[in-house]
Design a protein around this motif. Structure first.
Motif, mmCIF file in Angstrom:
data_model
loop_
_atom_site.group_PDB
_atom_site.id
_atom_site.type_symbol
_atom_site.label_atom_id
_atom_site.label_comp_id
_atom_site.label_asym_id
_atom_site.label_seq_id
_atom_site.Cartn_x
_atom_site.Cartn_y
_atom_site.Cartn_z
ATOM 1 N N GLY A 185 -112.237 108.363 -3.580
ATOM 2 C CA GLY A 185 -112.663 107.784 -2.315
ATOM 3 C C GLY A 185 -114.156 107.952 -2.119
ATOM 4 N N ASN A 186 -114.591 107.677 -0.890
ATOM 5 C CA ASN A 186 -116.006 107.749 -0.551
ATOM 6 C C ASN A 186 -116.262 108.870 0.448
ATOM 7 O OD1 ASN A 186 -115.327 104.745 -1.198
ATOM 8 N ND2 ASN A 186 -117.499 105.010 -1.603
ATOM 9 N N LEU A 187 -117.375 109.582 0.227
ATOM 10 C CA LEU A 187 -117.746 110.668 1.131
ATOM 11 C C LEU A 187 -118.063 110.113 2.505
ATOM 12 C CD1 LEU A 187 -118.121 112.191 -1.614
ATOM 13 C CD2 LEU A 187 -119.937 113.433 -0.472
ATOM 14 N N GLY A 188 -117.478 110.738 3.541
ATOM 15 C CA GLY A 188 -117.728 110.330 4.916
ATOM 16 C C GLY A 188 -118.976 110.960 5.492
ATOM 17 N N LYS A 189 -119.469 112.021 4.855
ATOM 18 C CA LYS A 189 -120.690 112.685 5.304
ATOM 19 C C LYS A 189 -121.219 113.526 4.156
ATOM 20 C CE LYS A 189 -118.220 116.641 7.279
ATOM 21 N NZ LYS A 189 -118.018 117.493 8.442
ATOM 22 N N HIS A 236 -109.600 112.721 4.477
ATOM 23 C CA HIS A 236 -109.203 114.003 3.898
ATOM 24 C C HIS A 236 -110.340 115.010 4.088
ATOM 25 C CE1 HIS A 236 -106.074 111.686 1.802
ATOM 26 N NE2 HIS A 236 -107.033 110.815 1.580
ATOM 27 N N ASN A 237 -109.992 116.230 4.460
ATOM 28 C CA ASN A 237 -110.962 117.316 4.562
ATOM 29 C C ASN A 237 -111.012 118.013 3.211
ATOM 30 O OD1 ASN A 237 -111.496 117.112 7.448
ATOM 31 N ND2 ASN A 237 -109.373 117.769 7.672
ATOM 32 N N ILE A 238 -112.213 118.122 2.634
ATOM 33 C CA ILE A 238 -112.391 118.721 1.315
ATOM 34 C C ILE A 238 -113.207 120.003 1.468
ATOM 35 C CG2 ILE A 238 -113.202 118.366 -1.048
ATOM 36 C CD1 ILE A 238 -111.135 116.252 -0.181
ATOM 37 N N ALA A 239 -112.773 121.057 0.762
ATOM 38 C CA ALA A 239 -113.526 122.309 0.699
ATOM 39 C C ALA A 239 -113.791 122.635 -0.766
ATOM 40 C CB ALA A 239 -112.747 123.446 1.358
ATOM 41 N N LYS A 273 -123.380 111.115 1.449
ATOM 42 C CA LYS A 273 -122.523 110.227 2.234
ATOM 43 C C LYS A 273 -122.435 108.848 1.578
ATOM 44 C CE LYS A 273 -122.134 108.034 6.745
ATOM 45 N NZ LYS A 273 -122.660 107.953 8.094
ATOM 46 N N GLY A 274 -121.225 108.297 1.535
ATOM 47 C CA GLY A 274 -121.006 106.965 0.988
ATOM 48 C C GLY A 274 -120.717 106.939 -0.492
#
Length: 142
Positions: free
Chosen positions: A11-15, A53-56, A71-72
């Protein structure tokens, strides 16, 4: 037989990753990842559904995420799903489900106009495309 807890997302990073450095010297990066799926509704219209999705990412993987991810950007994330609880500022118990990343691969290069593509950024040939979390010594099976 033991259970299997494995998640694979593209997917793509939201931030941009937000990194915190903990007292023990460990660092953790948090970011959101958007995955999209498409289907047709009863009227035949194409519908897009986005799941966030929250990624750590921990330790060295967190530092690499902070340095290279923006981001993106499209990424591949492999890890395990974990739900944890915490107390919010009003002392209410809250739950969060997140993906603990073991591997992150950059796909498709940097997004156009990315803040990370500055003069101080490493040349494209110097940027690794896949990052893996190395197991801690106490996690090794031998």
């Amino acid at each position: 037989m033991a259970g299997v807890n494995k998640v694979i997302l593209v997917g793509n990073l939201g931030k941009d990753p937000e990194v915190r450095h903990l007292e023990g010297g460990a660092s953790v990066a948090h970011f959101t990842l958007a995955t999209n799926e498409y289907y047709k509704d009863k009227q035949g219209n194409r519908v897009e559904r986005t799941e966030w999705h929250n990624i750590a990412a921990w330790r060295g993987l967190a530092e690499l995420a902070e340095k290279y991810l923006r981001k993106g950007q499209q990424v591949y994330v492999e890890g395990k799903i974990r739900t944890r609880q915490y107390q919010d500022k009003d002392n209410q118990t809250r739950y969060i489900t997140e993906i603990i990343a073991d591997e992150i691969s950059m796909l498709g290069g940097r997004p156009q106009g990315s803040e990370g593509a500055s003069a101080s950024a490493p040349a494209a040939a110097e940027v690794p495309t896949t990052f893996r979390q190395e197991p801690e010594l106490d996690q090794l099976p031998f």
